[in-house]
Design a protein around this motif. Structure first.
Motif, mmCIF file in Angstrom:
data_model
loop_
_atom_site.group_PDB
_atom_site.id
_atom_site.type_symbol
_atom_site.label_atom_id
_atom_site.label_comp_id
_atom_site.label_asym_id
_atom_site.label_seq_id
_atom_site.Cartn_x
_atom_site.Cartn_y
_atom_site.Cartn_z
ATOM 1 N N SER A 120 0.992 -1.302 -0.075
ATOM 2 C CA SER A 120 -0.094 0.010 0.061
ATOM 3 C C SER A 120 0.768 1.151 -0.067
ATOM 4 O O SER A 120 1.856 1.194 0.594
ATOM 5 N N ARG A 121 0.330 2.436 -0.396
ATOM 6 C CA ARG A 121 0.852 3.498 -0.427
ATOM 7 C C ARG A 121 0.568 4.350 0.667
ATOM 8 O O ARG A 121 1.155 5.544 0.886
ATOM 9 N N ASN A 122 -0.407 4.113 1.213
ATOM 10 C CA ASN A 122 -0.947 4.468 2.714
ATOM 11 C C ASN A 122 -0.977 3.495 3.600
ATOM 12 O O ASN A 122 -2.288 3.255 4.114
ATOM 13 N N ARG A 128 4.079 -0.477 7.712
ATOM 14 C CA ARG A 128 5.234 0.076 7.473
ATOM 15 C C ARG A 128 6.233 -0.239 8.354
ATOM 16 O O ARG A 128 7.488 -0.469 8.031
ATOM 17 N N SER A 147 12.042 -2.919 -5.144
ATOM 18 C CA SER A 147 10.540 -2.307 -5.028
ATOM 19 C C SER A 147 10.520 -1.385 -5.939
ATOM 20 O O SER A 147 11.458 -0.915 -6.951
ATOM 21 N N ALA A 150 7.577 3.677 -4.618
ATOM 22 C CA ALA A 150 6.549 4.499 -4.497
ATOM 23 C C ALA A 150 6.473 4.819 -2.925
ATOM 24 O O ALA A 150 7.366 4.258 -2.132
ATOM 25 N N LEU A 151 5.559 5.679 -2.533
ATOM 26 C CA LEU A 151 5.418 6.296 -1.190
ATOM 27 C C LEU A 151 4.689 4.776 -0.524
ATOM 28 O O LEU A 151 4.497 3.772 -0.942
ATOM 29 N N GLY A 152 4.896 4.899 0.653
ATOM 30 C CA GLY A 152 4.247 3.725 1.623
ATOM 31 C C GLY A 152 5.292 2.472 1.773
ATOM 32 O O GLY A 152 6.620 2.655 2.155
ATOM 33 N N ASP A 154 6.902 0.651 -0.628
ATOM 34 C CA ASP A 154 7.965 0.589 -1.350
ATOM 35 C C ASP A 154 9.029 1.275 -0.692
ATOM 36 O O ASP A 154 10.249 0.865 -0.646
ATOM 37 N N HIS A 184 10.869 11.518 -2.562
ATOM 38 C CA HIS A 184 11.738 10.343 -2.525
ATOM 39 C C HIS A 184 13.133 10.979 -2.682
ATOM 40 O O HIS A 184 13.966 9.890 -2.980
ATOM 41 N N SER A 235 -5.791 -3.318 -5.457
ATOM 42 C CA SER A 235 -4.369 -2.586 -5.314
ATOM 43 C C SER A 235 -3.743 -3.180 -6.551
ATOM 44 O O SER A 235 -3.759 -4.211 -7.144
ATOM 45 N N SER A 237 -0.750 -3.807 -6.216
ATOM 46 C CA SER A 237 0.135 -4.663 -5.572
ATOM 47 C C SER A 237 -0.324 -6.108 -6.083
ATOM 48 O O SER A 237 0.691 -7.096 -6.147
#
Length: 358
Positions: A120-122, A128, A147, A150-152, A154, A184, A235, A237
């Motif tokens: 997930s990005r969030n 996390r 990975s 991306a945010l989250g 990754d 990032h 997702s 993912s």
């Protein structure tokens, strides 16, 4: 090398010649080197239409091709063709393997065992922290974590691998010289210095939604396994997980609270046969990598006598950091134990931490 690249580059510019045609032609030829030596009759015999052959032979080289050549001349970056001995065999085995990859950093890390981590990005703090700790433990065991920057999840995976004094690979859905997301940039620079950045897209290419499925196939194609850490049922993912399964890779998933919609995709994967993983040791064991240097494991708690329950206040939510301080356990071991207690019905995961149920 320039002649080889120019031949394939010119063919890619011909209208009506897509990626599928290029991959099929490469397989028919057996190597990239064969294309420059092909005559008109050879190309026609391979199935190319006369109009395509004519356009290919008359296609001029432009500034974009000059930029490709210049990319290779800059220290710390280059081009890796699918015929190169350093090109990862796992990726090369795919019918849609990129003809070449733009890279920045240290391509030597491609020789390590590679495991992907996506999600997930969030994410929740639980996911996390787990991703970061698991990636660090994998890195300490000699595994390179892959990975998509991306945010989250990754970002947590890349950061954890770096904290574990190991290597990490970021596969981008934009040019290898483009930082996305922009926040990032510090992480991108760390990976550039201590790991590897890969892309099949030309330098300067800005990110587009249509590029990310292609990026995901490279993430999974590079690796022996893909770990999904929190993913909703729709997702991206899960797309990576499906690609991994189609490519013959192992798919692993971290379970979460049954009430957490971000864990629903992982639960779906587990129902469909993905391996449930609790920590890095589970990953290493599944891939027969325990002989590398596995992270030290803590003794598991017995659900019948759950000592961690005594650390939880019945009415309020307690954060993972506070629990780690109270118990003195490593984060990876603590999260595995909390998961067992959650499955036994002793506690529930909520935003901000865990709350005791009984």
């Amino acid at each position: 090398m320039d002649e080889l690249l120019s031949a394939w580059w010119r063919l890619r510019q011909v209208r009506g010649v897509g990626a599928t045609t290029l991959y099929q032609l490469r397989d028919l030829l057996g190597s990239l080197d064969a294309l420059p030596a092909c005559s008109t009759s050879d190309l026609l015999a391979l199935g190319l239409k006369p109009a395509v052959v004519q356009q290919f032979q008359q296609q001029p080289l432009t500034a974009a091709f000059d930029a490709l050549l210049e990319w290779q001349k800059t220290p710390g970056q280059g081009l890796l063709t699918c015929d190169d001995p350093c090109y990862p065999p796992a990726l090369a085995s795919l019918t849609d393997a990129p003809l070449w990859l733009y890279w920045r950093g240290n391509p030597v890390v491609l020789q390590q065992p590679l495991v992907a981590m996506v999600g997930s990005r969030n994410p929740t703090p639980y996911a996390r922290d787990w991703a970061r700790q698991c990636a660090a433990d994998l890195a300490r065991a000699g595994v390179c974590v892959v990975s998509g920057l991306a945010l989250g999840i990754d970002g947590a995976a890349h950061q954890g691998a770096l904290e574990g004094a190991g290597s990490t690979i970021a596969v981008l859905g934009c040019g290898a010289d483009v930082v996305y997301p922009k926040r990032h940039r510090p992480l991108y620079e760390q990976i550039y210095q201590r790991g590897l950045i890969l892309s099949e897209l030309p330098e300067g290419t800005q990110p587009q939604a249509s590029f990310f499925p292609g990026r995901n196939r490279i993430v999974s194609g590079l690796c022996g396994a893909v770990i999904v850490v929190e993913a909703a049922t729709k997702s991206g993912s899960l797309i990576t997980a499906r690609l991994a399964a189609q490519q013959g890779r192992d798919v692993m998933a971290l379970p979460g609270a049954v009430t957490n919609p971000l864990a629903a995709g992982c639960h779906q994967l587990i129902r469909d046969g993905a391996l449930l993983v609790r920590d890095a040791t589970d990953v290493l064991q599944e891939l027969d990598m325990l002989c590398l240097t596995p992270p030290a494991s803590e003794p598991a708690l017995q659900p019948s006598v759950p000592p961690l329950v005594t650390e939880l206040d019945f009415a309020s939510t307690t954060s993972l950091d506070v629990l780690a301080i109270r118990t003195g356990e490593s984060v990876s071991s603590l999260m595995a134990n909390l998961l067992e207690l959650e499955l036994e019905g002793w506690l529930v995961q909520e935003p901000g931490g865990y709350r005791r149920l009984r």
